[in-house]
Design a protein around this motif. Structure first.
Motif, mmCIF file in Angstrom:
data_model
loop_
_atom_site.group_PDB
_atom_site.id
_atom_site.type_symbol
_atom_site.label_atom_id
_atom_site.label_comp_id
_atom_site.label_asym_id
_atom_site.label_seq_id
_atom_site.Cartn_x
_atom_site.Cartn_y
_atom_site.Cartn_z
ATOM 1 N N LYS A 16 0.845 -1.200 0.000
ATOM 2 C CA LYS A 16 0.000 0.000 0.000
ATOM 3 C C LYS A 16 0.877 1.246 0.000
ATOM 4 C CE LYS A 16 -3.266 2.686 2.677
ATOM 5 N NZ LYS A 16 -3.860 2.916 3.967
ATOM 6 N N ALA A 17 1.909 1.239 0.824
ATOM 7 C CA ALA A 17 2.805 2.396 0.896
ATOM 8 C C ALA A 17 3.529 2.617 -0.425
ATOM 9 C CB ALA A 17 3.811 2.210 2.033
ATOM 10 N N LEU A 18 3.962 1.533 -1.057
ATOM 11 C CA LEU A 18 4.694 1.647 -2.321
ATOM 12 C C LEU A 18 3.800 1.987 -3.504
ATOM 13 C CD1 LEU A 18 7.112 -1.398 -1.953
ATOM 14 C CD2 LEU A 18 7.653 1.035 -1.649
ATOM 15 N N ALA A 19 2.490 1.880 -3.343
ATOM 16 C CA ALA A 19 1.560 2.138 -4.442
ATOM 17 C C ALA A 19 1.511 3.613 -4.836
ATOM 18 C CB ALA A 19 0.153 1.658 -4.067
ATOM 19 N N GLN A 54 1.075 13.236 6.095
ATOM 20 C CA GLN A 54 0.148 12.105 5.936
ATOM 21 C C GLN A 54 0.837 10.946 5.212
ATOM 22 O OE1 GLN A 54 -3.064 14.060 3.898
ATOM 23 N NE2 GLN A 54 -4.192 14.472 5.790
ATOM 24 N N HIS A 55 1.553 11.258 4.150
ATOM 25 C CA HIS A 55 2.295 10.223 3.421
ATOM 26 C C HIS A 55 3.369 9.598 4.315
ATOM 27 C CE1 HIS A 55 0.576 10.443 -0.581
ATOM 28 N NE2 HIS A 55 0.638 11.769 -0.534
ATOM 29 N N LEU A 56 4.004 10.421 5.092
ATOM 30 C CA LEU A 56 5.040 9.941 6.005
ATOM 31 C C LEU A 56 4.460 8.968 7.030
ATOM 32 C CD1 LEU A 56 8.010 10.314 6.343
ATOM 33 C CD2 LEU A 56 7.572 12.327 7.740
ATOM 34 N N ARG A 57 3.266 9.236 7.529
ATOM 35 C CA ARG A 57 2.612 8.322 8.484
ATOM 36 C C ARG A 57 2.365 6.954 7.851
ATOM 37 N NH1 ARG A 57 0.370 12.953 10.562
ATOM 38 N NH2 ARG A 57 -1.482 12.959 9.258
ATOM 39 N N VAL A 58 1.981 6.930 6.570
ATOM 40 C CA VAL A 58 1.773 5.654 5.879
ATOM 41 C C VAL A 58 3.100 4.900 5.775
ATOM 42 C CG1 VAL A 58 1.078 4.558 3.702
ATOM 43 C CG2 VAL A 58 -0.240 6.481 4.620
ATOM 44 N N LEU A 59 4.172 5.618 5.426
ATOM 45 C CA LEU A 59 5.489 4.982 5.320
ATOM 46 C C LEU A 59 5.962 4.449 6.672
ATOM 47 C CD1 LEU A 59 7.229 7.498 2.892
ATOM 48 C CD2 LEU A 59 6.504 5.155 2.375
ATOM 49 N N GLU A 60 5.729 5.215 7.712
ATOM 50 C CA GLU A 60 6.111 4.759 9.055
ATOM 51 C C GLU A 60 5.243 3.592 9.496
ATOM 52 O OE1 GLU A 60 8.032 8.616 11.230
ATOM 53 O OE2 GLU A 60 5.855 8.636 10.972
ATOM 54 N N GLY A 61 3.964 3.601 9.154
ATOM 55 C CA GLY A 61 3.069 2.501 9.490
ATOM 56 C C GLY A 61 3.483 1.190 8.823
ATOM 57 N N ALA A 62 4.155 1.304 7.680
ATOM 58 C CA ALA A 62 4.658 0.124 6.969
ATOM 59 C C ALA A 62 6.089 -0.198 7.397
ATOM 60 C CB ALA A 62 4.609 0.363 5.469
ATOM 61 N N ASP A 63 6.602 0.535 8.374
ATOM 62 C CA ASP A 63 7.975 0.368 8.878
ATOM 63 C C ASP A 63 9.031 0.612 7.809
ATOM 64 O OD1 ASP A 63 7.134 -0.208 11.491
ATOM 65 O OD2 ASP A 63 6.894 -2.332 11.020
ATOM 66 N N LEU A 64 8.698 1.429 6.802
ATOM 67 C CA LEU A 64 9.658 1.761 5.753
ATOM 68 C C LEU A 64 10.517 2.969 6.106
ATOM 69 C CD1 LEU A 64 7.306 1.226 2.710
ATOM 70 C CD2 LEU A 64 9.406 -0.044 3.174
ATOM 71 N N VAL A 65 10.056 3.762 7.065
ATOM 72 C CA VAL A 65 10.761 4.965 7.489
ATOM 73 C C VAL A 65 10.786 5.005 9.009
ATOM 74 C CG1 VAL A 65 10.648 7.503 7.529
ATOM 75 C CG2 VAL A 65 10.143 6.273 5.423
ATOM 76 N N THR A 66 11.926 5.406 9.542
ATOM 77 C CA THR A 66 12.023 5.621 10.980
ATOM 78 C C THR A 66 12.336 7.093 11.217
ATOM 79 O OG1 THR A 66 14.393 5.094 11.029
ATOM 80 C CG2 THR A 66 12.859 3.292 11.447
ATOM 81 N N GLY A 67 11.871 7.595 12.337
ATOM 82 C CA GLY A 67 12.120 8.991 12.689
ATOM 83 C C GLY A 67 12.560 9.107 14.132
ATOM 84 N N ARG A 68 13.419 10.084 14.373
ATOM 85 C CA ARG A 68 13.834 10.356 15.747
ATOM 86 C C ARG A 68 13.956 11.860 15.931
ATOM 87 N NH1 ARG A 68 19.289 11.527 15.907
ATOM 88 N NH2 ARG A 68 20.412 10.947 14.024
#
Length: 112
Positions: A16-19, A54-68
């Motif tokens: 879904k994130a990559l779509a 919003q897009h970033l939340r989808v990427l983080e939800g898929a564990d594709l992006v981490t933030g600190r």
């Protein structure tokens, strides 16, 4: 052999994130180097900050992006393991089958 239900759900989130072309652009940018939220927004001037988040939340939800958090900034990095899992589970097997098929076709005697 099928994947466990939780792994299938994880894979669904990654697909879904990559779509989205926008999210793929974000991942391409993070593949090159980590970014702050602000610098990522600057790379996508056609989108407002809320849409990028919003897009970033989808990427983080898929564990594709981490933030600190670093002070007031949020530093974002690519997390490549979900993509490797997709490659190992889906892409490598299909690529191998395609190569084997091409090899069989190449070895067939000419019909001439």
């Amino acid at each position: 052999m099928s994947a466990p239900a939780d792994q299938a759900s994880d894979d669904d989130r990654v697909f879904k994130a990559l779509a989205s072309p926008v999210r793929r652009r974000m991942l391409d940018a993070l593949k090159e180097s980590p970014h702050t939220t602000g610098s990522l927004c600057a790379l996508l001037p056609d989108l407002d900050r809320t849409t990028v988040l919003q897009h970033l939340r989808v990427l983080e939800g898929a564990d594709l992006v981490t933030g600190r958090k670093v002070g007031r900034e949020r530093h974002l990095s690519l997390a490549p393991l979900p993509i490797k899992r997709i490659h190992d589970r889906w892409i490598s097997g299909y690529a191998r089958a395609a190569v084997e098929l091409l090899d069989r076709l190449d070895r067939r005697p000419d019909d001439a």
